[in-house]
Design a protein around this motif. Structure first.
Motif, short mmCIF file in Angstrom:
data_model
loop_
_atom_site.label_atom_id
_atom_site.label_comp_id
_atom_site.label_asym_id
_atom_site.label_seq_id
_atom_site.Cartn_x
_atom_site.Cartn_y
_atom_site.Cartn_z
N THR A 150 55.33 63.45 35.60
CA THR A 150 54.23 64.40 35.79
C THR A 150 52.89 63.72 35.97
N THR A 151 52.80 62.43 35.59
CA THR A 151 51.50 61.74 35.69
C THR A 151 51.56 60.50 36.58
N ALA A 152 52.68 59.76 36.55
CA ALA A 152 52.74 58.47 37.24
C ALA A 152 53.68 58.47 38.45
N GLY A 153 54.07 59.63 38.93
CA GLY A 153 54.96 59.67 40.08
C GLY A 153 56.38 59.31 39.69
N GLU A 154 57.11 58.70 40.63
CA GLU A 154 58.51 58.35 40.37
C GLU A 154 58.61 57.22 39.35
N GLU A 155 59.53 57.41 38.38
CA GLU A 155 59.76 56.40 37.36
C GLU A 155 61.25 56.28 37.11
N SER A 156 61.66 55.09 36.69
CA SER A 156 63.05 54.85 36.31
C SER A 156 63.16 54.95 34.79
N VAL A 157 63.99 55.88 34.32
CA VAL A 157 64.16 56.09 32.88
C VAL A 157 65.64 56.02 32.54
N ALA A 158 65.93 55.89 31.26
CA ALA A 158 67.32 55.85 30.80
C ALA A 158 67.88 57.27 30.69
N ALA A 159 69.06 57.46 31.29
CA ALA A 159 69.78 58.73 31.15
C ALA A 159 71.00 58.48 30.27
N HIS A 160 71.32 59.43 29.42
CA HIS A 160 72.40 59.30 28.45
C HIS A 160 73.57 60.18 28.87
N ARG A 161 74.78 59.61 28.75
CA ARG A 161 75.96 60.37 29.12
C ARG A 161 76.42 61.23 27.94
N GLN A 219 56.43 64.05 26.16
CA GLN A 219 56.65 65.43 26.60
C GLN A 219 55.79 65.76 27.81
N ASN A 220 54.55 65.27 27.80
CA ASN A 220 53.63 65.53 28.90
C ASN A 220 53.89 64.63 30.10
N ALA A 221 54.43 63.43 29.86
CA ALA A 221 54.60 62.46 30.94
C ALA A 221 55.86 62.72 31.76
N TYR A 222 56.90 63.27 31.13
CA TYR A 222 58.19 63.43 31.81
C TYR A 222 58.58 64.91 31.85
N PRO A 223 59.24 65.30 32.92
CA PRO A 223 59.60 66.72 33.05
C PRO A 223 60.83 67.06 32.21
#
Length: 314
Positions: A150-161, A219-223
């Motif tokens: 929501t603030t820095a555009g596209e980012e790579s984050v960890a997704a959990h299975r 919470q504010n940085a990521y959707p």
């Protein structure tokens, strides 16, 4: 649910049996007027279509065990056979009176009403006691996933299975969820107490899982994302029946005055949040039980006998 599967089989067989009966009457009935022939043909075709639709809509619920097969066979064979016997012995030569026709119409309405009630719960889980509904397997597996921040555009984050298992051992969903925690969102149908008193339980639909974050900054940085359950197995609802089902349930809820003996309540519900990371930020590997209470409220507890397992048995 007692004789539920036998009732589904009976209604399905009865619709097809009445269709066959209408076609038989085309040939054995003494009234051969064009209007009577057309009526019998259209009635047989309509019942055939209704039977086919009922089969499509009831398939996720119907289990063809021995009692259900027996009920279906007896009904499907018995109704046309009785029609042939009555006409062969001359028992049906007297035309049906107005009262008999009204009774037949009333019985048909009751049949359609009963058929609708039996499949209104398609895709919903019957809440009987404190029912273990899902085993939530937070596997500890992670992968990088690109999201639109929501603030820095596209980012790579960890997704959990996360793998969701039904008590039957069937996989309900296999999802990759980003964030620090996740919860399950559902819809509860709370039926009138008079129906609960005769053994008809409340209903619950699993709709989607959604993520959450532990700090206001994250919470504010990521959707937030919502991942729907795929609707397979006992959670399946035929795409033609789903909109009709939703309209009927909403109509029932809106027509009945709150607090009346036949009123239902439709409410959103959410499970407690399940952790995806520990206090040190490492991926969590743990299993939880999502439990539905009789009031159609989701609660959770750790599944201690399974906590140390690497994965749930496939």
């Amino acid at each position: 649910m007692g004789v539920y599967h036998e009732l589904l089989a009976f209604i399905l067989a009865l619709l097809f049996a009445f269709s066959v009966r209408s076609f038989i009457l085309l040939f054995v009935q003494s009234n051969r007027r064009a209007s009577a022939i057309l009526f019998r043909f259209l009635a047989g075709a309509a019942l055939l279509i209704l039977g086919w639709l009922y089969f499509l809509f009831a398939s996720p619920l119907l289990i063809w065990d021995r009692p259900a097969r027996a009920v279906a066979i007896i009904t499907f064979v018995g109704v046309p056979l009785w029609t042939v016997i009555r006409h062969a012995r001359g028992w049906a030569k007297k035309p049906a009176g107005v009262l008999a026709k009204l009774v037949n119409i009333a019985l048909f309405v009751v049949l359609i009403f009963a058929a609708t009630l039996t499949i209104i719960r398609t895709g919903y889980i019957a809440v009987t006691g404190d029912r273990v509904t899902l085993l939530v397997d937070v596997t500890g597996e992670t992968r990088n996933q690109t999201i639109q921040g929501t603030t820095a555009g596209e980012e790579s984050v960890a997704a959990h299975r996360i793998i969701f298992w039904l008590p039957t051992g069937e996989k309900a969903a296999d999802m990759w969820v980003s964030g620090d925690e996740m919860a399950v969102h559902g819809k509860a149908i709370r039926l009138p107490r008079v129906l609960n008193a005769i053994g008809i339980p409340n209903l619950y639909a699993l709709q989607y899982a959604h993520n959450g974050y532990l700090s206001p900054e994250r919470q504010n940085a990521y959707p937030q994302e919502a991942i729907p359950f795929p609707g397979t197995g006992e959670l399946a609802v035929h795409r033609w029946w789903r909109p009709v089902q939703e309209r009927l349930l909403n109509l029932w809820a809106n027509l009945a005055a709150p607090g009346s003996w036949w009123a239902i309540q439709i409410a959103d519900d959410e499970s407690p949040y399940y952790p995806l990371i520990d206090p040190d930020g490492n991926a969590v590997h743990k299993n939880f039980l999502l439990i539905l209470q009789p009031t159609a409220v989701a609660i959770s507890r750790g599944s201690s006998p399974l906590e140390d397992k690497r994965s749930v048995p496939k």
